[in-house]
Design an enzyme around this catalytic site. Sequence first.
Site, short mmCIF file in Angstrom:
data_model
loop_
_atom_site.label_atom_id
_atom_site.label_comp_id
_atom_site.label_asym_id
_atom_site.label_seq_id
_atom_site.Cartn_x
_atom_site.Cartn_y
_atom_site.Cartn_z
N CYS A 128 45.92 32.78 3.42
CA CYS A 128 45.29 32.66 2.11
C CYS A 128 46.10 31.66 1.28
O CYS A 128 47.12 31.15 1.72
CB CYS A 128 45.21 34.00 1.40
SG CYS A 128 46.83 34.75 1.10
N CYS A 150 49.75 32.18 0.83
CA CYS A 150 50.59 31.77 1.96
C CYS A 150 51.03 30.32 1.78
O CYS A 150 52.19 29.97 2.00
CB CYS A 150 49.83 31.91 3.28
SG CYS A 150 49.37 33.60 3.72
N ASP A 203 28.12 3.66 -5.75
CA ASP A 203 28.24 2.49 -4.91
C ASP A 203 26.89 1.77 -4.88
O ASP A 203 25.85 2.40 -5.05
CB ASP A 203 28.64 2.91 -3.49
CG ASP A 203 28.63 1.76 -2.52
OD1 ASP A 203 29.28 0.74 -2.81
OD2 ASP A 203 27.96 1.87 -1.48
N ASP A 256 28.27 5.68 0.50
CA ASP A 256 27.74 5.93 1.85
C ASP A 256 28.52 5.24 2.95
O ASP A 256 28.14 5.34 4.11
CB ASP A 256 26.27 5.48 1.93
CG ASP A 256 26.14 3.97 2.02
OD1 ASP A 256 26.95 3.26 1.39
OD2 ASP A 256 25.24 3.50 2.74
N ASP A 258 33.94 3.29 0.93
CA ASP A 258 33.95 4.22 -0.21
C ASP A 258 34.87 5.41 0.01
O ASP A 258 35.08 6.20 -0.91
CB ASP A 258 32.53 4.75 -0.47
CG ASP A 258 31.53 3.64 -0.73
OD1 ASP A 258 31.87 2.72 -1.50
OD2 ASP A 258 30.42 3.69 -0.17
#
Length: 721
Positions: free
Chosen positions: A3, A6, A415, A611, A615
């Site tokens: 978790c 930790c 973009d 995309d 990027d």
Amino acid sequence: MGCASCAAKVQKTLNSQEGVSSALVNFAAATATVAYNPLHTTPELLRASVQQAGYDLLIDTHKDLSDEAEQAHKAQYRKLKGRTMGAVALSLPLFIIGMVFMDIPYSHEIMWALSTPVVFWFGRGFFADAWKQLKHRSANMNTLVALSTGIAYVFSIFNMLYPQWWLARGIHPHVYFEASGVIIAFILLGRLLEERAKGNTSSALKKLMGLQPKMVTVVNRDGAHQEVPIFSLKPGDLLLVKPGEKIAVDGSITEGSSYVDERLLTGESIPVFKEKNAKVFAGTINQKGSFCFCAEKVGADTMLAQIIRMVQEAQGSRAPIQKLADRIAAIFVPLLIGIAVLSFMLWLLLDPTNGLTHGFLALVTVLIIACPCALGLATPTAIMVGVGKGAEMGILIKDAESLEVAKRVNVVLLDKTGTLTVGKPVVTATRWLHGDEGFKNIFYTLEKHSEHPFAQSVLDYFGNLDGCPLQTFESLTGKGVKGVVNGKTWFAGNERLMRENRITLELPLEKQATEWMKEAKTVIWFADDVHTLAVVAVADTLKPGSKEAVAALKKSGMEVYMLTGDNEATACEIAKSSGITQYRAGVLPHEKADFVKELQAKGNIVAMAGDGINDSAALAQADLSIAMGKGSDMAMDTAQMTIISSDLMHITKAIQLSKQTVATIKQNLFWAFIYNLIAIPIAAGILYPVNGFLLNPMIGGAAMALSSISVVTNSLRLKIK
């Protein structure tokens, strides 16, 4: 690491070591970034300190480490999935018997048989981790799960074997096998969902690394070709790149020419012509030509490697949202155990007659009623419903962090290529001299034999025409093509090709070409050996709905920017067409990421939509990263949200969905904690001195189940919003 607490512990351990100036542990990526003085410590000593804290550390000393880590994660995920499925399969009949058919013959024995493998086999990880935490004098959510389920199980066995002990004291004994089993199943299911999400984190970097070929063709001094592994390359090596191959490292062309698709690095939708002395970059893809180039930057110095490093740094610099249950685990768990023990001790002291009986009941009831089932369900159930609804809308959401951040976004960066625009060149208009299209078949034939990327755009526009037999054909690099049909020479290409062959530029076509170029469109000329016959405009066009999506974002209070590696004229035209007033042109991948940092420094919460590989650094740096579904796998893996349909209008919908989901998570957590705050004191017996009320563990188990049901029901409300 089980978790977020930790991860915090490992980070604290590393930061406390001599010679370490800073350590940052990323729970989601399972990585540690450490800055240290090699005179005072070594990676081996750091690993030993982590092992002493109860964890382990893989040190990056050889090239196969990422594969080793991935295989370890896959093996862990498979084991967790098996344990989860087994626990769920046994818990279903266990729950039904415990809640509905508790009066059937041998119901206690059947539930005991069903719960035993769930608790001690499928749920053994909770007990192992709790023991490990105990040895290091710490506690986490696993400690609470192990305590509550273990005590409920042992208590149930005692009640099943020795019911007379309670009956003699006027108390009807109950068993809680179903509580221990169902709790284990629920928590395992939540962990499985988390592991699945975490497993996708490193795949983004693997996709980036996959852009480099493992083997390359080196040209030796005697001209012989030799296949060698990429890691053996050094600056100065001469490499051969064949048609369709990926370019391995950065360098300069020494011989030959070709078009190179640099879209994944620069965002340019159109392949770039490369000839002698032109620069080429790792991760780009050669088209149909062949060339040799001299390696200049290899390994960690290439532009691709820099992007990979930037993605790693951006991912590591942003800690995942610490779920409320995990954030307070360090306080909540010891406090809860303390309350349970304290209530037992107080009963012994204050009620000498029945203190042992009532105290033990209070101890068990506190641990059962406060089991973090509702807390464990609060986030996963809302996320599952929210993500499911998003998928129905065409929005893929990676994790809770993106939902938490999306509702606070006030700046959206878009973009250009593939996000606002279609992402490939298409013919937008044609004009024939005097409207005469009689030579269309010849134009089609020339382009059919051309290797230029624009040629396919022309072919797509004309459709399936009948070609003409070519007597000769010649590709004129950087200019166009020419061919002979029926003894006559024909040309297709740029204006330079026309002028060099002294072809008359007809005035109507020249005026039209000038207008198109002002709109940042590329012009292809078609001519015979005397004068021009047609002009064709080619451009990367705006997607349908992009203008409306930009308007919707602005209406919702967002500030919208466009970023592109394209030239100023093209950027200006696309920005104007889409209704964007703020844009930046000619930006490189690292400059996109720098611009995100610049906006963040001003206090903005930034969303980036893109995309391409170019990027990825900006996507990783942004507070919220959104990939357009028809883009690269890299962008989709880096991004926290993916718009499957590539419809920009879905960005607004995604932000709205995030607001609804986060509100539901907060409601769930509120009710889960309120339940604990009210139920724990009652379970401890605080009302007994007032009205003689002492909560029965069975009622506590039912209340715990009710709290879980209320959380799930509240999450399901998302479906109808």
